[in-house]
Design an enzyme around this catalytic site. Structure first.
Site, PDB file in Angstrom:
ATOM      1  N   CYS A 163       0.861  -1.184   0.000  1.00  0.00           N
ATOM      2  CA  CYS A 163       0.000   0.000   0.000  1.00  0.00           C
ATOM      3  C   CYS A 163       0.898   1.235   0.000  1.00  0.00           C
ATOM      4  O   CYS A 163       1.280   1.754   1.048  1.00  0.00           O
ATOM      5  CB  CYS A 163      -0.917   0.005   1.217  1.00  0.00           C
ATOM      6  SG  CYS A 163      -2.116  -1.335   1.245  1.00  0.00           S
ATOM      7  N   GLN A 212     -14.472  -7.678  -9.080  1.00  0.00           N
ATOM      8  CA  GLN A 212     -13.811  -6.530  -8.470  1.00  0.00           C
ATOM      9  C   GLN A 212     -13.624  -6.779  -6.972  1.00  0.00           C
ATOM     10  O   GLN A 212     -14.498  -7.314  -6.305  1.00  0.00           O
ATOM     11  CB  GLN A 212     -14.645  -5.263  -8.678  1.00  0.00           C
ATOM     12  CG  GLN A 212     -14.812  -4.857 -10.137  1.00  0.00           C
ATOM     13  CD  GLN A 212     -13.584  -4.187 -10.729  1.00  0.00           C
ATOM     14  OE1 GLN A 212     -12.523  -4.139 -10.100  1.00  0.00           O
ATOM     15  NE2 GLN A 212     -13.707  -3.691 -11.933  1.00  0.00           N
ATOM     16  N   CYS A 260      -9.278   0.694 -15.500  1.00  0.00           N
ATOM     17  CA  CYS A 260      -8.474   0.632 -14.279  1.00  0.00           C
ATOM     18  C   CYS A 260      -7.090   1.206 -14.509  1.00  0.00           C
ATOM     19  O   CYS A 260      -6.250   1.194 -13.611  1.00  0.00           O
ATOM     20  CB  CYS A 260      -8.369  -0.805 -13.784  1.00  0.00           C
ATOM     21  SG  CYS A 260      -7.526  -1.922 -14.938  1.00  0.00           S
TER      22      CYS A 260
END
Length: 382
Positions: free
Chosen positions: A14, A212, A341
Site C-alpha cells: 500500500c 472486483q 483501471c
C-alpha cells in the site's frame, strides 16, 4: 489509515499508506483529469466516489510461507521467506476472522508451504473471497493432485470451524512461475459458485472468475453506467469484456437489448445463470444474451446494422488495443462508455479515437492506500 506492517517496513504494497485519505483521492482525480484533458474539453466531471479506507478488500490473495506447524499468510520478502500479514487492515474483517481456522487447517492437513528459493513444498496460496452476505469462498492453491485428498478429508472439520464457508476448492498449480493459480480446479463442496450482491444484482462467481475486489465501489461503478444509459434512452447495448455480467445485468431494462461478450466460457456460464435468476419471464431473459468470444473479434466481425446504440468497454489494464480502438473510431456507435483501471491506457485509446470526445467522467476509488483507481467515461461521437 495507520498500518503496523507498513510502519515496521514489513509490507509496502500500500504505497500511499499514512497519507490523508482526502489527499489520496484528490491526487487520483487530478491525475486522471490531467491525462484526459486533451480528450475532455468541456466535459462534466462528477464528484469522485470515495471508498472505506480500511476493510474494503473482498478478496484476499495470501502467499503461504513458514512451516506446516507454523504457517504464515501474507507475502514473501526479498529472500522468498513468508511475511505474516494475517491482520492486514485493508482486508474485509470477515475474511480476517476466518484466518485462524484456515491456518489451523494447513497444519491439520499437513500441507507443507511452498519454499520458493528451494522450489519444494506443496501449498502456494490461499485465496479467500467474501460476499456481502458474509458467505466465503476458499481456494487452496497446491502443486499436485496428491494434496486434494488431504483437503477433502478435513473438509467437514473446516466447514464446522468456519460455518460461512460455502465454496471450497483445490487449484493445481505445479509450475515454478510467478502466477497466482493453475488451470485445474477441483470443487470440493456441493456449491461451486459464490453468490455476491454487487450493486443492484446478484452475481454468481466461480472460483476462477474475475470479480472486483471492492464490492461497494463496483456497485457504484455499475450503477453509474446504468444511469447514463437510461439518460441516453439507449435501446441496444454491447458490454464488451463483460466478465460475470456486472455491467450487462445492471443495464438490463424492459425493452432493451443487451449483449455481453467475454472470452471466458466459465464467466459467461456464470453470467447466464445470474441472468436467469434475475429475470423470471423468458421474454426478459431473451433480451439479454452472453457470448463466449474475443471482444475485438466479435466487434470486427459484426455487420453495420448490428452496431448498438451504446458500447460499454471494460478492458484489462493494457486497454483496448489498436484494432478495437480503430473499429470504434470508424464503425462504432454514437456513444461509448469506457470503464478503465488504467488511465494511461485509457488516454492512449482515446488518442486513437479522435472521433469521440469525453462528455462525462468520474473517478472511483477502487483501491484506497494505493495509486490504483477506476475511471468511467461517457464518450460521444463528435
Amino acid at each position: 489509515m495507520q498500518c503496523d506492517y507498513f510502519d515496521a517496513g514489513l509490507c509496502r504494497s500500500c504505497t500511499l499508506m499514512g497519507q490523508p485519505y482526502a489527499q489520496q483521492l484528490a491526487a487520483k482525480e487530478a491525475r486522471v483529469r490531467s491525462l484526459l484533458e486533451p480528450f475532455a474539453v468541456g466535459a462534466s466531471w462528477l464528484p469522485p466516489v470515495a471508498s472505506s479506507e480500511s476493510g474494503f478488500r473482498a478478496k484476499a490473495k495470501m502467499v503461504v510461507g513458514g512451516t506446516v506447524e507454523h504457517p504464515t499468510l501474507g507475502i514473501l520478502d526479498g529472500q522468498g521467506r513468508g511475511v505474516d500479514l494475517r491482520h492486514c487492515g485493508i482486508i474485509d474483517p470477515r475474511i480476517l476472522a476466518a484466518f485462524p481456522a484456515l491456518i489451523a487447517a494447513i497444519t491439520r492437513m499437513g500441507l507443507e508451504p511452498y519454499d520458493v528459493p528451494a522450489r519444494q513444498g506443496e501449498l502456494k496460496h490461499l485465496i479467500v473471497t467474501v460476499a456481502a452476505s458474509g458467505d466465503l469462498m476458499m481456494r487452496f492453491v497446491v502443486r499436485s493432485e496428491a494434496s486434494v485428498a488431504s483437503i477433502r478429508s478435513h473438509l467437514t472439520w473446516l466447514t464446522d470451524a468456519v460455518p460461512q464457508l460455502v465454496v471450497v476448492t483445490a487449484n493445481i498449480h505445479p509450475e515454478h512461475k510467478a502466477v497466482l493459480e493453475g488451470e485445474v480446479e477441483h470443487v470440493l463442496t456441493t456449491e461451486s459458485m459464490l453468490r455476491m450482491r454487487v450493486g443492484n444484482v446478484d452475481l454468481l462467481v466461480r472460483p476462477q472468475s474475475f470479480v472486483q475486489t471492492n464490492t461497494a465501489i463496483a456497485g457504484a461503478l455499475y450503477r453509474q453506467a446504468a444511469q447514463w444509459l437510461d439518460e441516453l434512452g439507449a435501446q441496444s447495448v454491447w458490454d464488451l469484456y463483460c466478465g460475470v455480467g456486472g455491467f450487462a445485468l445492471h443495464t438490463a431494462r424492459s425493452g432493451r437489448s443487451v449483449v455481453g461478450v467475454e472470452l471466458s466460457a466459465d464467466a459467461v456460464a456464470s453470467a447466464e445463470l445470474a441472468r436467469d435468476a434475475l429475470f423470471a419471464e423468458p421474454s426478459e431473459r431473451q433480451s439479454i444474451r452472453f457470448i463466449a468470444a474475443d471482444a475485438t473479434a466479435f466487434a470486427l466481425g459484426s455487420t453495420a446494422d448490428a452496431v448498438p446504440d451504446v458500447v460499454i468497454v471494460n478492458p484489462p489494464r493494457r486497454g483496448l488495443g489498436t484494432p478495437l480502438a480503430e473499429w470504434l473510431q470508424t464503425s462504432g456507435p454514437r456513444h461509448v462508455i469506457y470503464s478503465s483501471c488504467n488511465p494511461e491506457s485509457l488516454a492512449r485509446d482515446l488518442a486513437a479515437m479522435p472521433g469521440y470526445t469525453v462528455t462525462r467522467a468520474r473517478v472511483l476509488d477502487m483501491f484506497p492506500q494505493s495509486t490504483h483507481l477506476e475511471a468511467i467515461t461517457l464518450l460521444e461521437r463528435v
